[in-house]
Design a protein around this motif. Sequence first.
Motif, PDB file in Angstrom:
ATOM      1  N   LEU A  28      -1.224  -2.896  -5.786  1.00 35.10           N
ATOM      2  CA  LEU A  28       0.093  -2.632  -5.213  1.00 35.10           C
ATOM      3  C   LEU A  28       0.864  -1.713  -6.147  1.00 35.10           C
ATOM      4  CD1 LEU A  28       2.251  -3.465  -3.001  1.00 35.10           C
ATOM      5  CD2 LEU A  28       3.007  -5.194  -4.644  1.00 35.10           C
ATOM      6  N   VAL A  29       1.377  -0.621  -5.611  1.00 36.12           N
ATOM      7  CA  VAL A  29       2.211   0.310  -6.366  1.00 36.12           C
ATOM      8  C   VAL A  29       3.645   0.174  -5.866  1.00 36.12           C
ATOM      9  CG1 VAL A  29       2.642   2.715  -6.984  1.00 36.12           C
ATOM     10  CG2 VAL A  29       0.291   1.913  -6.675  1.00 36.12           C
ATOM     11  N   ASN A  30       4.555  -0.199  -6.753  1.00 40.00           N
ATOM     12  CA  ASN A  30       5.968  -0.365  -6.398  1.00 40.00           C
ATOM     13  C   ASN A  30       6.791   0.759  -7.031  1.00 40.00           C
ATOM     14  OD1 ASN A  30       5.794  -2.702  -4.832  1.00 40.00           O
ATOM     15  ND2 ASN A  30       5.854  -4.025  -6.642  1.00 40.00           N
ATOM     16  N   GLU A  65       5.570   0.603 -11.022  1.00 41.32           N
ATOM     17  CA  GLU A  65       4.752  -0.436 -11.636  1.00 41.32           C
ATOM     18  C   GLU A  65       3.561  -0.702 -10.726  1.00 41.32           C
ATOM     19  OE1 GLU A  65       7.004  -4.032 -11.931  1.00 41.32           O
ATOM     20  OE2 GLU A  65       6.907  -4.444  -9.766  1.00 41.32           O
ATOM     21  N   VAL A  66       2.464  -1.174 -11.325  1.00 38.38           N
ATOM     22  CA  VAL A  66       1.238  -1.444 -10.574  1.00 38.38           C
ATOM     23  C   VAL A  66       0.800  -2.884 -10.830  1.00 38.38           C
ATOM     24  CG1 VAL A  66      -1.156  -0.781 -10.162  1.00 38.38           C
ATOM     25  CG2 VAL A  66       0.531   0.968 -10.766  1.00 38.38           C
ATOM     26  N   ILE A  67       0.434  -3.582  -9.747  1.00 39.70           N
ATOM     27  CA  ILE A  67      -0.117  -4.929  -9.857  1.00 39.70           C
ATOM     28  C   ILE A  67      -1.463  -4.954  -9.123  1.00 39.70           C
ATOM     29  CG2 ILE A  67       0.207  -7.386  -9.381  1.00 39.70           C
ATOM     30  CD1 ILE A  67       3.202  -6.891  -9.259  1.00 39.70           C
ATOM     31  N   ILE A  68      -2.525  -5.269  -9.846  1.00 41.51           N
ATOM     32  CA  ILE A  68      -3.848  -5.429  -9.225  1.00 41.51           C
ATOM     33  C   ILE A  68      -3.927  -6.885  -8.770  1.00 41.51           C
ATOM     34  CG2 ILE A  68      -6.318  -5.049  -9.517  1.00 41.51           C
ATOM     35  CD1 ILE A  68      -5.637  -3.548 -12.128  1.00 41.51           C
ATOM     36  N   ALA A  72      -3.183   3.113 -19.212  1.00 34.88           N
ATOM     37  CA  ALA A  72      -2.857   2.603 -17.875  1.00 34.88           C
ATOM     38  C   ALA A  72      -2.239   1.216 -17.970  1.00 34.88           C
ATOM     39  CB  ALA A  72      -4.111   2.567 -17.005  1.00 34.88           C
ATOM     40  N   CYS A  73      -2.766   0.384 -18.857  1.00 37.50           N
ATOM     41  CA  CYS A  73      -2.244  -0.978 -19.003  1.00 37.50           C
ATOM     42  C   CYS A  73      -0.891  -0.984 -19.708  1.00 37.50           C
ATOM     43  CB  CYS A  73      -3.247  -1.834 -19.779  1.00 37.50           C
ATOM     44  SG  CYS A  73      -4.761  -2.207 -18.859  1.00 37.50           S
ATOM     45  N   ARG A  74      -0.784  -0.240 -20.813  1.00 33.90           N
ATOM     46  CA  ARG A  74       0.442  -0.256 -21.610  1.00 33.90           C
ATOM     47  C   ARG A  74       1.650   0.267 -20.833  1.00 33.90           C
ATOM     48  NH1 ARG A  74       0.573   3.215 -25.151  1.00 33.90           N
ATOM     49  NH2 ARG A  74      -1.476   4.185 -25.051  1.00 33.90           N
ATOM     50  N   LEU A  75       1.415   1.302 -20.001  1.00 36.87           N
ATOM     51  CA  LEU A  75       2.536   1.985 -19.363  1.00 36.87           C
ATOM     52  C   LEU A  75       2.780   1.578 -17.913  1.00 36.87           C
ATOM     53  CD1 LEU A  75       1.966   5.611 -20.704  1.00 36.87           C
ATOM     54  CD2 LEU A  75       3.526   3.878 -21.586  1.00 36.87           C
ATOM     55  N   PHE A  76       1.721   1.179 -17.189  1.00 33.05           N
ATOM     56  CA  PHE A  76       1.896   1.044 -15.741  1.00 33.05           C
ATOM     57  C   PHE A  76       1.571  -0.342 -15.173  1.00 33.05           C
ATOM     58  CE2 PHE A  76       0.800   5.490 -16.675  1.00 33.05           C
ATOM     59  CZ  PHE A  76       1.941   6.119 -16.197  1.00 33.05           C
ATOM     60  N   ILE A  77       0.620  -1.038 -15.741  1.00 34.08           N
ATOM     61  CA  ILE A  77       0.199  -2.324 -15.156  1.00 34.08           C
ATOM     62  C   ILE A  77       1.174  -3.424 -15.559  1.00 34.08           C
ATOM     63  CG2 ILE A  77      -1.548  -4.150 -15.244  1.00 34.08           C
ATOM     64  CD1 ILE A  77      -3.674  -2.069 -15.138  1.00 34.08           C
ATOM     65  N   CYS A  78       1.647  -4.141 -14.563  1.00 37.28           N
ATOM     66  CA  CYS A  78       2.570  -5.270 -14.784  1.00 37.28           C
ATOM     67  C   CYS A  78       1.776  -6.564 -14.766  1.00 37.28           C
ATOM     68  CB  CYS A  78       3.630  -5.273 -13.682  1.00 37.28           C
ATOM     69  SG  CYS A  78       4.728  -6.705 -13.707  1.00 37.28           S
ATOM     70  N   GLU A  79       1.813  -7.303 -15.846  1.00 30.94           N
ATOM     71  CA  GLU A  79       1.114  -8.589 -15.882  1.00 30.94           C
ATOM     72  C   GLU A  79       1.862  -9.604 -15.008  1.00 30.94           C
ATOM     73  OE1 GLU A  79      -1.391  -8.844 -19.986  1.00 30.94           O
ATOM     74  OE2 GLU A  79       0.637  -9.666 -20.033  1.00 30.94           O
ATOM     75  N   SER A  80       1.132 -10.221 -14.097  1.00 36.10           N
ATOM     76  CA  SER A  80       1.774 -11.139 -13.157  1.00 36.10           C
ATOM     77  C   SER A  80       0.726 -12.056 -12.528  1.00 36.10           C
ATOM     78  CB  SER A  80       2.500 -10.349 -12.060  1.00 36.10           C
ATOM     79  OG  SER A  80       3.045 -11.214 -11.089  1.00 36.10           O
ATOM     80  N   LYS A  81       1.170 -13.207 -12.066  1.00 39.92           N
ATOM     81  CA  LYS A  81       0.293 -14.126 -11.335  1.00 39.92           C
ATOM     82  C   LYS A  81       0.463 -13.982  -9.829  1.00 39.92           C
ATOM     83  CE  LYS A  81      -0.037 -17.627 -14.954  1.00 39.92           C
ATOM     84  NZ  LYS A  81       0.083 -19.058 -15.301  1.00 39.92           N
ATOM     85  N   THR A  82       1.450 -13.174  -9.422  1.00 42.49           N
ATOM     86  CA  THR A  82       1.706 -12.943  -8.003  1.00 42.49           C
ATOM     87  C   THR A  82       2.001 -11.467  -7.777  1.00 42.49           C
ATOM     88  OG1 THR A  82       4.071 -13.414  -8.238  1.00 42.49           O
ATOM     89  CG2 THR A  82       2.628 -15.263  -7.641  1.00 42.49           C
ATOM     90  N   ALA A  83       1.937 -11.054  -6.509  1.00 43.13           N
ATOM     91  CA  ALA A  83       2.290  -9.689  -6.140  1.00 43.13           C
ATOM     92  C   ALA A  83       3.217  -9.737  -4.940  1.00 43.13           C
ATOM     93  CB  ALA A  83       1.038  -8.879  -5.812  1.00 43.13           C
ATOM     94  N   LYS A  84       4.237  -8.852  -4.947  1.00 48.13           N
ATOM     95  CA  LYS A  84       5.221  -8.850  -3.874  1.00 48.13           C
ATOM     96  C   LYS A  84       5.741  -7.428  -3.691  1.00 48.13           C
ATOM     97  CE  LYS A  84       9.547 -11.098  -2.481  1.00 48.13           C
ATOM     98  NZ  LYS A  84      10.605 -12.055  -2.880  1.00 48.13           N
ATOM     99  N   SER A  85       5.781  -6.980  -2.417  1.00 48.84           N
ATOM    100  CA  SER A  85       6.290  -5.640  -2.131  1.00 48.84           C
ATOM    101  C   SER A  85       7.799  -5.680  -1.918  1.00 48.84           C
ATOM    102  CB  SER A  85       5.602  -5.067  -0.884  1.00 48.84           C
ATOM    103  OG  SER A  85       6.122  -5.675   0.285  1.00 48.84           O
ATOM    104  N   PHE A  86       8.388  -4.494  -1.712  1.00 50.80           N
ATOM    105  CA  PHE A  86       9.829  -4.416  -1.473  1.00 50.80           C
ATOM    106  C   PHE A  86      10.193  -4.667  -0.005  1.00 50.80           C
ATOM    107  CE2 PHE A  86       9.763  -1.541  -5.311  1.00 50.80           C
ATOM    108  CZ  PHE A  86      10.511  -2.390  -6.116  1.00 50.80           C
ATOM    109  N   HIS A  87       9.180  -4.859   0.866  1.00 47.10           N
ATOM    110  CA  HIS A  87       9.432  -4.851   2.304  1.00 47.10           C
ATOM    111  C   HIS A  87       9.296  -6.225   2.972  1.00 47.10           C
ATOM    112  CE1 HIS A  87       9.185  -0.581   1.574  1.00 47.10           C
ATOM    113  NE2 HIS A  87       7.954  -0.733   1.102  1.00 47.10           N
ATOM    114  N   THR A  88       8.946  -7.228   2.218  1.00 44.77           N
ATOM    115  CA  THR A  88       8.805  -8.574   2.797  1.00 44.77           C
ATOM    116  C   THR A  88       8.939  -9.604   1.688  1.00 44.77           C
ATOM    117  OG1 THR A  88       7.296 -10.084   3.955  1.00 44.77           O
ATOM    118  CG2 THR A  88       6.289  -8.448   2.545  1.00 44.77           C
TER     119      THR A  88
END
Length: 500
Positions: free
Chosen positions: A381-383, A447-450, A345-361
């Motif tokens: 968040l699933v993008n 991509e997924v960001i928790i 799940a981590c290797r393929l889908f989780i994006c390491e990030s300090k922030t989260a942002k959707s495509f709609h705002t």
Amino acid sequence: MFPSISKEIGLPACRDHLEKRQVKLFSTDCVMEALEITLDNNLTVFNGNMYVQVSGTAMGPNNACQYADTALSPLDREIYNCQDIVKPEFYGRFRDDIYVAWSDTLEKLDEFLTWLNGYHRNLKFTMSTPSLEGTEFLDLFIYSKNNRIETTTYSKPSDAHSYLLPQSCHPTHVAENIPYGVANRVFKNCSEESEYYKSKLEFSKYLEDRNYSKVTIEKAFQKVEKSDRNAIIAKDVSSKSDKNEKFFPLVCDFNPGLPPVGKILNRNKFILNLDPALKKEVKPNNVFVSYRGNKTIKETLVPSRLNDDRNIDFFGDTDTSDNVVEHSSTIEEEGCFQCVSKCKACRLFICESKTAKSFHTDYTVSILGRIDCNTVGVCYLVNDKVCRRSSVGSTINNFKSRWQNHKSHIRKSVRSCEIATHFNSEFHDLIKEPLKTFDSQLSNQLEVIIFEKLDFSRCQNQDDKVRVAKERETFWQNQLMTLDCYGGLNKRPATNEIRN
């Protein structure tokens, strides 16, 4: 103004005033030493470094205003005593705002400004452009009409007139006094009747916009109109109360559920008269109720002082420049991270990030704390990178288990949730076998960001945890605009799923 007043002009002026005192409870040298301590030790901490102000005075100390006023008093006297300049007809200064009535030429006015700027190298004066229409000074607009100086009320263009809402949690008299205070200011500032009625309409509209009733506003203006304007603007020369008289406020945190504390206090003041000794020390009329305001939502969410959990040693290790050193080893890096084992799940889908942002705002969520796929109770968040659509989800378990369910339903075409339904639609032609190919294709498309760890500290059972998770999920669906009405993948608010 405050940082510009150097000690070379401030201290001599203060000493001169202190020497003119009739009663010197503390010696001049004692007061001057205390003043220098406050000027030399104005310290602040920013970004782990400690700074000291080396020029002027800070704006916060109790003595700052008196120090600044006193420091410029020699300049005020010199303006009228100096023989080398053309003097103004009138000169009035309130801190760093100066009003000058000038009857000579503009060239002489420029010379006067040049003379002011030569008083001290740190003090720089600017002048608003002279106009025949008039000029603003503090909350007044001053103009000339029929050889008379007239005034009207002035507000800066940036003034939003955000008066306290009458339904706010304050004693009732506070909301009643605000329209009267506004009316009194308008009545006092407007010297012409026509300007008064013009300002009255303007400020009545401001109050109405803040939900004050027309009746309350009209009563306030009627009350001030019964007064004599000359008496209002005259200097108060009434005898003041004895400075040694003692007052005894009963300070309470205001709460609308409180009984009428003031009435109860007034009803029982007679008790003070029963004891002659007590009556002599405490006058009943000097005992009153004073309410202390509770913290507002803004003050709670945005405190004036930031809580700093970093371990900063003010008396331990310091670098060669005497800057405070913080122990970085105790600071936990915040954000969404892949787990230590680097699961699929981590290797393929989780994006390491300090922030989260959707495509709609354009709104961006800052991730607090360190979160990974093993964190229990999260929002994520699933993008969809292909369709550029986003979805917000939550789980009371860890994300790794939640994602295994999502992926299994997508692969088996089980339309159990919005994620599985979307990735089984015609927009995505995924090869379901073999598993390695499916994982590779799916990871290229999303991509997924928790981004939030849920607070279950007040939850007593499983249902409470589900309710908290769905409420936070709904909040973020609206905040990140991932609902279907905004173009997102979430068909309905998550709270619709909560059982009543």
